[in-house]
Scaffold this active site. Structure first.
Site, mmCIF file in Angstrom:
data_model
loop_
_atom_site.group_PDB
_atom_site.id
_atom_site.type_symbol
_atom_site.label_atom_id
_atom_site.label_comp_id
_atom_site.label_asym_id
_atom_site.label_seq_id
_atom_site.Cartn_x
_atom_site.Cartn_y
_atom_site.Cartn_z
ATOM 1 N N SER A 34 0.859 -1.177 0.000
ATOM 2 C CA SER A 34 0.000 0.000 0.000
ATOM 3 C C SER A 34 0.894 1.226 0.000
ATOM 4 O O SER A 34 2.073 1.150 0.393
ATOM 5 C CB SER A 34 -0.877 0.012 1.263
ATOM 6 O OG SER A 34 -1.515 1.261 1.446
ATOM 7 N N TYR A 66 -2.201 -1.333 10.211
ATOM 8 C CA TYR A 66 -2.117 -1.275 8.746
ATOM 9 C C TYR A 66 -0.822 -0.601 8.320
ATOM 10 O O TYR A 66 -0.102 -1.106 7.451
ATOM 11 C CB TYR A 66 -3.323 -0.517 8.188
ATOM 12 C CG TYR A 66 -3.490 -0.662 6.691
ATOM 13 C CD1 TYR A 66 -4.006 -1.836 6.145
ATOM 14 C CD2 TYR A 66 -3.150 0.370 5.820
ATOM 15 C CE1 TYR A 66 -4.170 -1.983 4.777
ATOM 16 C CE2 TYR A 66 -3.304 0.234 4.452
ATOM 17 C CZ TYR A 66 -3.823 -0.944 3.927
ATOM 18 O OH TYR A 66 -3.962 -1.078 2.572
ATOM 19 N N LYS A 100 2.114 -2.893 6.490
ATOM 20 C CA LYS A 100 2.369 -2.584 5.083
ATOM 21 C C LYS A 100 3.811 -2.111 4.876
ATOM 22 O O LYS A 100 4.420 -2.403 3.842
ATOM 23 C CB LYS A 100 1.369 -1.550 4.573
ATOM 24 C CG LYS A 100 -0.060 -2.081 4.470
ATOM 25 C CD LYS A 100 -0.150 -3.316 3.585
ATOM 26 C CE LYS A 100 -1.579 -3.792 3.408
ATOM 27 N NZ LYS A 100 -1.690 -4.968 2.512
#
Length: 273
Positions: free
Chosen positions: A140, A153, A157
């Site tokens: 991401s 997250y 990532k």
């Protein structure tokens, strides 16, 4: 590396980027195993693909963070189509917003990072022996920049990008290609998960992405991935602005951090300077 006549596994293939990738790969001439935790969703995507190009896709439901599920995917691919050439480690979760507890961290690390590691452990030795293979990691823009509102997250990532870099450097001279997909906003359920969480930090996570730039469709991202794979480019950036943001971060880290705090304040309360 051309995808035509190749065999690919796509995790998280039951919707969003994974479904678009599976469809794009088959249209480009590949055979695909569609994997998803939601078995019905994976079967629906494979069914749609086979309606257009019969015999081009099969599906399997299961947790792709589990080594045995990955073994089953590889075995299914080999049985139906032949040796695996491409592995698209695309499955991912947003995780709980804010700074959550241990169980949320464990699950995010399992899905967003260890699923990549476990797939590589099973595939890389054979690819080295054959002298070719391609690992595509869906990370991401959060893995290059950060993700406001969602620590799990942002951290996992970053780790996914780091693992993909390591694979590229370590095995690139032995025929193993590696690419890392780092999009910003993509019109999927994952993007809007925070908005529907009922928590301020979750809402912040969604708005931080949707207000930062264009929200692309999964088909656009899939097209960018296939172009990058054809060129064997490591970093896949469907949103060109991400590269400029990344350059600003590297050029003056402290200034970038101050700017991100300012951006966060504006999202939380537009009246606060």
């Amino acid at each position: 590396m051309k995808v035509a006549e190749r065999v690919a596994i796509v995790t998280g293939g039951g919707g969003g980027i994974g479904a678009a990738l599976s469809t794009a790969l088959v249209r480009a001439g590949a055979k695909v195993v569609v994997a998803d935790l939601d078995e019905a969703a994976a079967a629906a995507v494979a069914g749609s693909i086979n309606a257009e190009r019969p015999g081009s896709a099969v599906s399997l439901g299961g947790d792709v963070a589990d080594t045995e599920t990955i073994r089953q995917l590889i075995a299914l691919a080999e049985d139906r189509f032949g040796p695996v050439d491409f592995y698209f480690a695309n499955a991912g979760i947003t995780g709980a917003p804010g700074l959550p507890g241990e169980s949320d961290w464990d699950r995010a690390i399992e899905v967003n990072l260890r699923s990549h590691i476990r797939a590589a452990q099973l595939l890389i030795p054979e690819w080295v022996r054959r002298g070719e293979g391609y690992f595509v990691s869906t990370a991401s823009a959060a893995g290059l920049l950060t993700q406001l509102g969602a620590a799990t997250y942002a951290v996992t990532k970053h780790a996914a990008v780091g693992f993909a870099e390591w694979l590229h450097i370590t095995y690139g001279d032995q025929g193993v290609r590696v690419s890392c997909l780092c999009p910003m906003g993509v019109n999927t359920k994952l993007l809007y998960a925070g908005e529907g969480s009922g928590e301020s930090m979750g809402d912040l996570a969604t708005r931080a992405v949707t207000t930062a730039g264009e929200v692309l469709e999964p088909d656009d991202v899939a097209a960018a991935v296939l172009d990058a794979v054809d060129d064997e480019r490591f970093l896949i950036l469907p949103h060109p602005a991400v590269l400029e943001m990344y350059r600003h971060k590297a050029a003056d880290y402290d200034r970038w951090l101050r700017g991100m705090r300012r951006y966060q304040r504006g999202l939380l309360d537009p009246q606060v300077p």
